[in-house]
Design an enzyme around this catalytic site. Structure first.
Site, PDB file in Angstrom:
ATOM      1  N   GLU A  34     -54.935 -39.074 -20.653  1.00  0.00           N
ATOM      2  CA  GLU A  34     -55.570 -40.187 -20.458  1.00  0.00           C
ATOM      3  C   GLU A  34     -55.191 -40.805 -19.189  1.00  0.00           C
ATOM      4  O   GLU A  34     -54.044 -41.245 -18.822  1.00  0.00           O
ATOM      5  CB  GLU A  34     -55.286 -41.035 -21.751  1.00  0.00           C
ATOM      6  N   SER A  63     -50.975 -47.313 -26.225  1.00  0.00           N
ATOM      7  CA  SER A  63     -50.834 -45.784 -25.944  1.00  0.00           C
ATOM      8  C   SER A  63     -50.357 -45.045 -27.068  1.00  0.00           C
ATOM      9  O   SER A  63     -49.679 -45.523 -28.054  1.00  0.00           O
ATOM     10  CB  SER A  63     -49.743 -45.362 -24.755  1.00  0.00           C
ATOM     11  N   THR A  64     -50.631 -43.491 -27.189  1.00  0.00           N
ATOM     12  CA  THR A  64     -50.387 -42.680 -28.212  1.00  0.00           C
ATOM     13  C   THR A  64     -48.662 -42.521 -28.304  1.00  0.00           C
ATOM     14  O   THR A  64     -48.183 -42.509 -29.387  1.00  0.00           O
ATOM     15  CB  THR A  64     -50.937 -41.398 -28.093  1.00  0.00           C
ATOM     16  N   CYS A  75     -60.041 -47.316 -23.762  1.00  0.00           N
ATOM     17  CA  CYS A  75     -59.575 -46.248 -24.700  1.00  0.00           C
ATOM     18  C   CYS A  75     -60.620 -45.171 -24.765  1.00  0.00           C
ATOM     19  O   CYS A  75     -60.533 -44.107 -24.929  1.00  0.00           O
ATOM     20  CB  CYS A  75     -59.010 -46.800 -25.894  1.00  0.00           C
ATOM     21  N   GLU A 135     -54.814 -47.754 -33.200  1.00  0.00           N
ATOM     22  CA  GLU A 135     -55.711 -47.292 -32.382  1.00  0.00           C
ATOM     23  C   GLU A 135     -55.221 -47.040 -30.970  1.00  0.00           C
ATOM     24  O   GLU A 135     -54.854 -47.899 -30.098  1.00  0.00           O
ATOM     25  CB  GLU A 135     -56.878 -48.495 -32.326  1.00  0.00           C
ATOM     26  N   LYS A 161     -48.327 -59.934 -31.104  1.00  0.00           N
ATOM     27  CA  LYS A 161     -47.778 -59.809 -29.735  1.00  0.00           C
ATOM     28  C   LYS A 161     -48.530 -59.281 -28.887  1.00  0.00           C
ATOM     29  O   LYS A 161     -48.929 -58.106 -28.828  1.00  0.00           O
ATOM     30  CB  LYS A 161     -46.537 -58.847 -30.117  1.00  0.00           C
TER      31      LYS A 161
HETATM   32  P1  NAP Z   1     -48.239 -49.315 -24.294  1.00  0.00           P
HETATM   33  O1  NAP Z   1     -46.947 -49.538 -23.969  1.00  0.00           O
HETATM   34  O2  NAP Z   1     -48.845 -48.523 -25.410  1.00  0.00           O
HETATM   35  O3  NAP Z   1     -48.403 -51.054 -24.756  1.00  0.00           O
HETATM   36  C1  NAP Z   1     -49.324 -51.617 -25.780  1.00  0.00           C
HETATM   37  C2  NAP Z   1     -48.678 -52.558 -26.371  1.00  0.00           C
HETATM   38  O4  NAP Z   1     -47.559 -51.959 -27.259  1.00  0.00           O
HETATM   39  C3  NAP Z   1     -48.254 -53.906 -25.530  1.00  0.00           C
HETATM   40  O5  NAP Z   1     -48.206 -55.002 -26.306  1.00  0.00           O
HETATM   41  C4  NAP Z   1     -46.799 -53.045 -25.406  1.00  0.00           C
HETATM   42  O6  NAP Z   1     -45.883 -54.216 -24.821  1.00  0.00           O
HETATM   43  C5  NAP Z   1     -46.258 -52.925 -26.843  1.00  0.00           C
HETATM   44  N1  NAP Z   1     -45.210 -52.107 -26.776  1.00  0.00           N
HETATM   45  C6  NAP Z   1     -44.682 -51.374 -25.805  1.00  0.00           C
HETATM   46  N2  NAP Z   1     -43.686 -50.373 -26.105  1.00  0.00           N
HETATM   47  C7  NAP Z   1     -43.578 -50.814 -27.394  1.00  0.00           C
HETATM   48  C8  NAP Z   1     -42.464 -50.429 -28.477  1.00  0.00           C
HETATM   49  N3  NAP Z   1     -41.393 -49.703 -28.268  1.00  0.00           N
HETATM   50  N4  NAP Z   1     -42.485 -50.892 -29.586  1.00  0.00           N
HETATM   51  C9  NAP Z   1     -43.349 -51.781 -30.051  1.00  0.00           C
HETATM   52  N5  NAP Z   1     -44.535 -52.251 -29.009  1.00  0.00           N
HETATM   53  C10 NAP Z   1     -44.161 -51.707 -27.899  1.00  0.00           C
HETATM   54  O7  NAP Z   1     -49.452 -49.408 -23.037  1.00  0.00           O
HETATM   55  P2  NAP Z   1     -49.201 -49.601 -21.673  1.00  0.00           P
HETATM   56  O8  NAP Z   1     -47.653 -49.313 -21.188  1.00  0.00           O
HETATM   57  O9  NAP Z   1     -49.700 -51.287 -21.387  1.00  0.00           O
HETATM   58  O10 NAP Z   1     -50.131 -48.765 -21.051  1.00  0.00           O
HETATM   59  C11 NAP Z   1     -49.918 -47.241 -20.920  1.00  0.00           C
HETATM   60  C12 NAP Z   1     -50.964 -46.398 -21.187  1.00  0.00           C
HETATM   61  O11 NAP Z   1     -51.586 -46.675 -22.728  1.00  0.00           O
HETATM   62  C13 NAP Z   1     -52.355 -46.649 -20.436  1.00  0.00           C
HETATM   63  O12 NAP Z   1     -52.195 -46.103 -19.258  1.00  0.00           O
HETATM   64  C14 NAP Z   1     -53.353 -45.798 -21.322  1.00  0.00           C
HETATM   65  O13 NAP Z   1     -53.340 -44.479 -21.419  1.00  0.00           O
HETATM   66  C15 NAP Z   1     -52.785 -46.147 -22.817  1.00  0.00           C
HETATM   67  N6  NAP Z   1     -53.598 -47.514 -23.424  1.00  0.00           N
HETATM   68  C16 NAP Z   1     -54.339 -47.459 -24.453  1.00  0.00           C
HETATM   69  C17 NAP Z   1     -54.998 -48.545 -24.829  1.00  0.00           C
HETATM   70  C18 NAP Z   1     -56.197 -48.655 -25.941  1.00  0.00           C
HETATM   71  O14 NAP Z   1     -56.956 -49.427 -26.087  1.00  0.00           O
HETATM   72  N7  NAP Z   1     -56.090 -47.491 -26.801  1.00  0.00           N
HETATM   73  C19 NAP Z   1     -54.751 -49.961 -24.445  1.00  0.00           C
HETATM   74  C20 NAP Z   1     -53.950 -50.087 -23.311  1.00  0.00           C
HETATM   75  C21 NAP Z   1     -53.259 -48.723 -22.802  1.00  0.00           C
HETATM   76  P3  NAP Z   1     -45.663 -54.667 -23.367  1.00  0.00           P
HETATM   77  O15 NAP Z   1     -46.937 -54.988 -22.717  1.00  0.00           O
HETATM   78  O16 NAP Z   1     -44.591 -55.415 -23.234  1.00  0.00           O
HETATM   79  O17 NAP Z   1     -45.539 -53.167 -22.719  1.00  0.00           O
END
Ligand code: NAP
Ligand code: MG
Length: 502
Positions: free
Chosen positions: A405, A253-254, A308, A274, A199
């Site tokens: 972060e 995200s964490t 990250c 990760e 996904k």
């Molecule tokens: P996120 O919500 O953690 O999204 C990462 C992935 O998880 C996306 O494919 C997302 O889908 C999916 N997801 C979201 N909610 C979910 C759930 N309840 N169950 C299963 N999968 C789910 O991250 P984000 O909202 O895009 O970014 C938020 C913050 O996360 C950033 O500001 C940053 O701090 C952190 N982040 C970290 C990394 C890393 O490499 N460690 C990468 C991106 C972001 P959708 O895209 O449809 O929401």
């Protein structure tokens, strides 16, 4: 900071790819969402819609998981020899190189990153990741184990271990390196003989969908790789909770990582994570100042800080603090902001309106808590989600900009007197532990600091160096498990002990 604006002409194949609504890849077929719905994908440099993609839900996930199960249990995939599997994965790497320009354009269009970076880093590294793991297919060995069972006197045994694929794997990836994150997930799972449901992030699904076409062209049997696009709660959550999934691998995200663990707890599926970071980058006064300035600026500003492992807390020894901070601020001033598709662009927009607002929120929070922006500190005016690269000083350890972060081009510079336990404690003083940097000519000191940092990666006199052979992952709340290198094979295999009495 100036805004560039000479975007390249897109290849015809890219234009035609985005002109059609893109579908899910399930069981070797491109299919519409069960609901029939699609959702828009935006160009973050212009805020315009570039394409529509299928909006997945639990029904699509169920179809994809069933297809992956069929492909895992029967059909050609489990019957392939390891060498045949390896050649197929290698071929996929070759196809990525053949389509480098298309993939780079799509990535830049969708994510906003500079086309020069997508061409030089994202796409080749993705291809290399597949080709690195292609080599592992023939090396998935077990051991023979001599036994000395005390309650079976005189008996002899033949005992050995087998490394077997874990099964059907759910993989959820973020938007910061869309193609590369797909490669990090798919390549080791393919190498070990698993089948997959991927996904992509809702913000950036396009390069993974083009990769899906290349996966088919490389000859992977139907159902080995399934790709379902959609939103986190509607598509990611049912994948994490699906009882037909044996293992879930997540990057993001964490906060969502914790939800994944809860969803996986129901049937105790294996989990690797990760997650986020708040990485310290420590500069000692004996350093080559010019290279430390360029390196530490790159550590935070690369990929617009949407890494990250971004070096977002810059600790500089006090006798060179002003010089380094001014140098990093100068680097920030000289960064050419613009649309990713302009080859002169050095920093593109934030990936989405949500991310843009989140980063701007941190800029405001920093100012409200008393931190001072010596450069940047604001959004950049006009269309597109552009934020000025920012250097904060006068921070305190408990401020939000130090603890949380930001995932944007925002660094906090913090002076220190000497390397001591207090500095190490401060560097280690967040919930995260993904990466860290040390800059010094004293190589003994560098290794001693590296040993004390609670981080999954420590870079010395460099930053953001990735290689498919180098394991990557987090201490503390930055994750579980290591991707890349041979460690990644452990994420997708389980060991079987076989014991025979002779
Ligand atoms: P996120 O919500 O953690 O999204 C990462 C992935 O998880 C996306 O494919 C997302 O889908 C999916 N997801 C979201 N909610 C979910 C759930 N309840 N169950 C299963 N999968 C789910 O991250 P984000 O909202 O895009 O970014 C938020 C913050 O996360 C950033 O500001 C940053 O701090 C952190 N982040 C970290 C990394 C890393 O490499 N460690 C990468 C991106 C972001 P959708 O895209 O449809 O929401
Ligand atoms: Mg999200």
């Amino acid at each position: 900071m100036s805004v560039a604006a000479n975007v390249i002409q897109l290849e015809n194949t890219v234009n035609s790819f985005v002109a059609e609504p893109r579908k899910h890849l399930i069981g070797g077929r491109w299919v519409e969402a069960a609901s029939g719905k699609t959702f828009p994908v935006y160009n973050p440099a212009t805020e315009e819609v570039i394409a529509y993609v299928a909006e997945g839900n639990a029904e699509d996930i169920d179809r994809a998981v069933k297809a992956a199960r069929r492909a895992f249990e029967s059909g050609p995939w489990p019957d392939l020899t390891p060498a045949e599997r390896g050649k197929m994965i290698w071929r996929l790497g070759d196809l990525i190189y053949e389509h480098l320009e298309e993939l780079a354009q799509l990535e830049s269009l969708d994510n906003g990153k500079p086309i020069v970076i997508a061409r030089a880093a994202d796409v080749p590294l993705s291809a290399d990741t597949f080709q690195y793991f292609a080599g592992w297919t023939t090396k998935m060995e077990g051991n023979t184990i001599p036994l000395s069972v005390p309650y079976a006197p005189g008996a002899t045994f033949h005992a050995y271990t087998l490394r077997e694929p874990v099964g059907v794997v759910g993989q959820i990836i973020p938007w910061n390196f869309p193609l590369l994150m797909a490669a990090w997930k798919l390549a080791p799972a393919m190498a070990t003989g698993c089948t997959m449901v991927l996904k992509p992030a809702e913000e950036t699904p396009l390069s993974a969908l083009l990769l899906g076409e290349l996966i088919q062209e490389a000859g992977f049997p139907d159902g080995v790789v399934n790709i379902v696009t959609g939103f986190g709660e509607e598509t990611g959550a049912p994948l994490a909770a699906h009882p037909g999934v044996d293992k879930i691998a997540f990057t993001g995200s964490t906060e969502v990582g914790k939800l994944i663990v809860k969803a996986a707890a129901n049937d105790l599926k294996k989990v690797s994570l990760e997650l986020g970071g708040k990485s310290p980058n420590i500069v000692l006064s004996d350093v080559d100042v010019e290279s430390a300035i360029v390196g530490t600026a790159g550590a935070i500003f690369f990929n617009h800080g949407q890494c990250c492992c971004a070096g977002s807390r810059l600790y500089v020894q006090e006798d060179i603090f002003d010089q380094v901070v001014e140098g990093v601020a100068n680097e920030a001033r000289n960064i050419q902001l613009g649309p990713g598709l302009d080859p002169n662009t050095q920093m593109g927009p934030m990936v989405s309106e949500i991310q843009f607002n989140r980063v701007c929120g941190y800029l405001d929070a920093g100012a409200a808590e008393g931190a001072k922006a010596i450069v940047g500190g604001h959004k950049s005016g006009g269309k597109g989600y552009f934020v000025e690269p920012t250097v904060f000083v006068d921070t305190k350890p408990d401020m939000k900009v130090i603890q949380e972060e930001i995932f944007g081009p925002v660094v906090a510079a913090i002076p220190f007197k000497e390397v001591n336990d207090e500095l190490i404690a401060e560097a280690n003083g967040t919930d995260y532990g993904l990466a860290a940097g040390v800059w010094t000519r004293d190589i003994g000191m560098a290794h001693s600091i590296a040993a004390k940092l609670k981080a999954g990666t420590v870079w010395i006199n460099t930053y953001n160096i990735f290689d498919p052979a180098l394991p990557f992952g987090g201490y503390k709340q930055s994750g579980w498990g290591r991707e890349m290198g041979h460690d990644a094979l452990d994420l997708y295999t389980q060991k079987k002990a076989v014991c025979a009495m002779l």
